[in-house]
Design an enzyme around this catalytic site. Sequence first.
Site, mmCIF file in Angstrom:
data_model
loop_
_atom_site.group_PDB
_atom_site.id
_atom_site.type_symbol
_atom_site.label_atom_id
_atom_site.label_comp_id
_atom_site.label_asym_id
_atom_site.label_seq_id
_atom_site.Cartn_x
_atom_site.Cartn_y
_atom_site.Cartn_z
ATOM 1 N N LYS A 21 32.627 49.649 72.062
ATOM 2 C CA LYS A 21 31.333 50.319 72.072
ATOM 3 C C LYS A 21 30.605 50.073 73.383
ATOM 4 C CE LYS A 21 27.637 48.394 70.150
ATOM 5 N NZ LYS A 21 26.387 48.461 70.943
ATOM 6 N N ASN A 22 30.495 48.809 73.774
ATOM 7 C CA ASN A 22 29.728 48.478 74.975
ATOM 8 C C ASN A 22 30.368 49.044 76.239
ATOM 9 O OD1 ASN A 22 27.813 47.158 73.454
ATOM 10 N ND2 ASN A 22 28.686 45.123 73.763
ATOM 11 N N CYS A 63 18.400 46.447 69.233
ATOM 12 C CA CYS A 63 18.253 45.331 68.297
ATOM 13 C C CYS A 63 17.178 44.366 68.775
ATOM 14 C CB CYS A 63 19.578 44.575 68.157
ATOM 15 S SG CYS A 63 20.839 45.467 67.241
ATOM 16 N N ARG A 108 15.105 41.061 76.538
ATOM 17 C CA ARG A 108 16.204 41.470 77.401
ATOM 18 C C ARG A 108 15.591 42.376 78.469
ATOM 19 N NH1 ARG A 108 21.202 43.243 73.611
ATOM 20 N NH2 ARG A 108 19.653 44.447 72.497
ATOM 21 N N ASP A 136 27.754 37.782 71.091
ATOM 22 C CA ASP A 136 27.943 38.809 70.071
ATOM 23 C C ASP A 136 28.904 38.382 68.959
ATOM 24 O OD1 ASP A 136 26.146 40.576 71.087
ATOM 25 O OD2 ASP A 136 27.607 41.911 72.010
ATOM 26 N N ARG A 177 26.100 51.168 64.020
ATOM 27 C CA ARG A 177 25.954 51.279 65.468
ATOM 28 C C ARG A 177 27.139 50.662 66.195
ATOM 29 N NH1 ARG A 177 21.885 48.113 67.418
ATOM 30 N NH2 ARG A 177 22.455 49.022 69.411
#
Length: 422
Positions: free
Chosen positions: A22-23, A118, A123, A308, A400
């Site tokens: 995903k990232n 999130c 961040r 993560d 997600r």
Amino acid sequence: MDSIVITGGAALNGEIPIAGAKNACLTLMPATLLSHDPLTLTNAPRLSDIRTMSALLGSLGTEVSPLHDGKVLVLSSHDIHNHTADYEIVRKMRASILVLGPMLARDGHAVVSLPGGCAIGARPVDLHLRALEAMGAVLDLRDGYVHAKAPGGLKGATYRFPLVSVGATENALMAATLAKGTTVLENAAREPEIVDLARCLRAMGAQIEGEGTGTLTIQGVDSLGGATHRVVADRIELGTYMLAPAIAGGSVECLGGQLDLVAAFVEKLQESGVEVEETARGLRVTRTGDRVRATNVTTAPFPGFPTDLQAQFMALMCTADGTSVLEERIFENRFMHAPELLRMGARIDVQGGNATVTGVDRLKGAPVMATDLRASVSLILAGLAAEGETVVSRVYHLDRGYEHVEQKLGACGAKIERIRTP
């Protein structure tokens, strides 16, 4: 609002295919803005975040054509007619900020809303902005938007990130490909997603050296072309599914898994007594004993233990023999899953950035609520090991980052189902 129901106690045996990252995909997609030619991404995951990025790029003028059951994305940015990334889309996902560098490099101006995502701690995007300013961007923050201009185009520069930032490295790397002259990015992130992006950009014609190290050197070019690129395997999904047999018992082969993507994580998994072996098709994980051993973890930028995977590893430690300490050094508010695990009978004491976990013989099923993406899947893992039924609500977070989690775990013997709410 959908929920996931798990009845614990079933050992897992079988195989789980690992999706594209995903990232990585969310970073690769904005790279289309650097070229007038099509960019084709294969092995793209089928996730809500990918749809959100597609909608954002579409609002700018990119043509996005998903093919072959959603695993191939064809993006064409030959006609970018809008340079404003609107709040209504950007607020849904922090990765939206990654359109800033490419638009600025391509056309010399962009307006991008400050992002959402999130709620796992601060961040800030200031690292993104400082790097772009070093390349000559003129920035103005007002009304919740970044107004960016580079009237004469971006120019090569040497910039050292004060902190390692994956997103800021990605934004600066993409912008530097079309900057005039040479850009050197020091203290750059080294994550596999950065390496994957560099390889894709190089296929498009960029001149980049040093990916996977702390220093990236980019020689700007006049233009980039199209390319076809396969998205790297998702190391976080890989680690998550490796934890499933570790917490529930059994043996699962994660298809497409690569050891070099999760080396620090595997080291801790093996330290806890879980067997991990490389196979011709990926990685096999086996738990032979009744309980794993308590193991301390400190999160760190790659190649360290991923933040993560911290929530998921905490779920494992909740049933470990002994007491472990999990130290979170990346985000200051990433223990929001702990109160939900406490509802399942876990023994966790959170003090600042440290969580002390004393393992129990068995967790108890309970109704719990997902607070963010990784927390949601940690509760599902805990449910696999719990006595009775666990109901995880607010699983829109889960969608997600994980595709078809109930099918993948169910195929290995987990008693899990999704309850859909109209």
